[in-house]
Design a protein around this motif. Structure first.
Motif, PDB file in Angstrom:
ATOM      1  N   SER A 134      -3.290   0.392  -3.672  1.00  0.00           N
ATOM      2  CA  SER A 134      -2.991  -0.962  -3.187  1.00  0.00           C
ATOM      3  C   SER A 134      -2.548  -1.769  -4.386  1.00  0.00           C
ATOM      4  CB  SER A 134      -4.233  -1.624  -2.608  1.00  0.00           C
ATOM      5  OG  SER A 134      -4.784  -0.851  -1.580  1.00  0.00           O
ATOM      6  N   ARG A 194      -5.037  -1.125  -7.636  1.00  0.00           N
ATOM      7  CA  ARG A 194      -6.239  -0.330  -7.372  1.00  0.00           C
ATOM      8  C   ARG A 194      -5.864   0.982  -6.692  1.00  0.00           C
ATOM      9  NH1 ARG A 194     -11.547  -1.024  -9.315  1.00  0.00           N
ATOM     10  NH2 ARG A 194     -11.901  -3.240  -9.612  1.00  0.00           N
ATOM     11  N   GLN A 206     -10.088   2.846   6.016  1.00  0.00           N
ATOM     12  CA  GLN A 206      -9.849   2.142   4.756  1.00  0.00           C
ATOM     13  C   GLN A 206      -8.978   0.919   5.009  1.00  0.00           C
ATOM     14  OE1 GLN A 206      -8.361   4.510   1.494  1.00  0.00           O
ATOM     15  NE2 GLN A 206     -10.469   4.694   0.808  1.00  0.00           N
ATOM     16  N   GLN A 217      -3.941   7.349  -2.815  1.00  0.00           N
ATOM     17  CA  GLN A 217      -3.602   6.087  -2.157  1.00  0.00           C
ATOM     18  C   GLN A 217      -3.783   4.934  -3.136  1.00  0.00           C
ATOM     19  OE1 GLN A 217      -5.584   5.324   1.557  1.00  0.00           O
ATOM     20  NE2 GLN A 217      -3.793   6.137   2.597  1.00  0.00           N
ATOM     21  N   SER A 245      -7.053  -2.760   3.041  1.00  0.00           N
ATOM     22  CA  SER A 245      -6.701  -3.589   1.886  1.00  0.00           C
ATOM     23  C   SER A 245      -6.488  -4.997   2.404  1.00  0.00           C
ATOM     24  CB  SER A 245      -5.386  -3.134   1.241  1.00  0.00           C
ATOM     25  OG  SER A 245      -5.457  -1.796   0.872  1.00  0.00           O
ATOM     26  N   ASN A 287      -7.271   3.796  -4.127  1.00  0.00           N
ATOM     27  CA  ASN A 287      -8.218   3.770  -3.003  1.00  0.00           C
ATOM     28  C   ASN A 287      -8.757   5.167  -2.788  1.00  0.00           C
ATOM     29  OD1 ASN A 287      -5.617   1.910  -1.423  1.00  0.00           O
ATOM     30  ND2 ASN A 287      -7.329   1.050  -2.559  1.00  0.00           N
ATOM     31  N   TYR A 288     -10.026   5.341  -3.104  1.00  0.00           N
ATOM     32  CA  TYR A 288     -10.641   6.647  -2.903  1.00  0.00           C
ATOM     33  C   TYR A 288     -11.326   6.687  -1.551  1.00  0.00           C
ATOM     34  CZ  TYR A 288      -9.713   7.078  -7.852  1.00  0.00           C
ATOM     35  OH  TYR A 288      -9.089   7.107  -9.070  1.00  0.00           O
ATOM     36  N   ALA A 289     -11.200   7.804  -0.871  1.00  0.00           N
ATOM     37  CA  ALA A 289     -11.771   7.919   0.481  1.00  0.00           C
ATOM     38  C   ALA A 289     -13.296   7.959   0.402  1.00  0.00           C
ATOM     39  CB  ALA A 289     -11.244   9.143   1.179  1.00  0.00           C
ATOM     40  N   ASN A 342      -5.282   1.361   5.770  1.00  0.00           N
ATOM     41  CA  ASN A 342      -4.618   2.393   4.957  1.00  0.00           C
ATOM     42  C   ASN A 342      -4.891   3.749   5.579  1.00  0.00           C
ATOM     43  OD1 ASN A 342      -6.149   0.629   2.265  1.00  0.00           O
ATOM     44  ND2 ASN A 342      -4.089   0.279   3.044  1.00  0.00           N
ATOM     45  N   THR A 373       0.871  -1.171   0.000  1.00  0.00           N
ATOM     46  CA  THR A 373       0.000   0.000   0.000  1.00  0.00           C
ATOM     47  C   THR A 373       0.908   1.221   0.000  1.00  0.00           C
ATOM     48  OG1 THR A 373      -0.240   0.326   2.401  1.00  0.00           O
ATOM     49  CG2 THR A 373      -1.725  -1.251   1.369  1.00  0.00           C
TER      50      THR A 373
END
Lengths: 124, 124
Positions: free
Chosen positions: A100, A120, B98, A98, B100, A122-124, B122, A85
């Motif tokens: 992963s 991927r 978040q 962000q 993963s 990572n959207y909050a 995350n 990550t």
């Protein structure tokens, strides 16, 4: 698992330094049977994977690894699973994204190639 | 890869519903050779993994899957790699975390067990 972690660190250091400087060189890490899932899009084979990676719509990119985990993925083969990550700085944007990413590395002589690659944001 | 995606969805639906209701039941998904990396801590075997999962310091937890990707992890065995990103709502906190998570599933008769499991929160 010290050795596995060292291999994972060495691989990701090389992978992201290469990704951030010249993505076309990543071709050597994939094979015709390699798979990439890029933001949900499945891509098969080193040629298609390299085409995808080299045509991503950003000029400048920098990966910053936050966490790195590795495990042997088989009791019989020296393959390993690497989970990352981190943050992606794209085109000098002040807001890093962000991400992963998972790699499944298969031994090949003294080296490894990527059999599985799942990326991927990572959207909050 | 429709079948693989369906299996991955079925597995994660079951896994997270079970995690969020009765974590002790997850024991049946792991084996003595299974590995868990939980926030960087390596744990080996179903007994130790179940002990870790059932003693996590929260009373109530809810997983919300945001993205789910699956790939076959071997050209010869029907094993699969499942990568999940999502949100974790802990003890009714208004701020979900978040996460993963990566699972490596190995076929066992008509079912699968978890050989590898890597979990990370995350932080932004």
């Amino acid at each position: 698992m010290a050795d596995i972690n060292a291999i994972a660190k060495q691989f990701t250091d090389f992978y992201y330094a290469t990704f951030d400087s010249d993505r076309s060189v990543l071709n050597s890490l994939y094979r015709p049977e390699s798979m990439l899932s890029w933001e949900g899009t499945p891509i098969l084979g080193n040629t298609s994977i390299t085409e995808k990676l080299t045509t991503l719509p950003f000029a400048k990119v920098q990966h910053k690894v936050t966490t790195l985990d590795a495990q042997p993925s088989s009791p019989t083969v020296a393959s390993l699973l690497v989970s990352v990550t981190g943050l992606l700085v794209v085109d000098d944007s002040p807001n890093p994204l962000q991400f992963s990413q998972v790699f499944h590395l298969i031994p090949d002589g003294a080296s490894y190639y990527v059999y599985n690659d799942i990326f991927r944001l990572n959207y909050a």
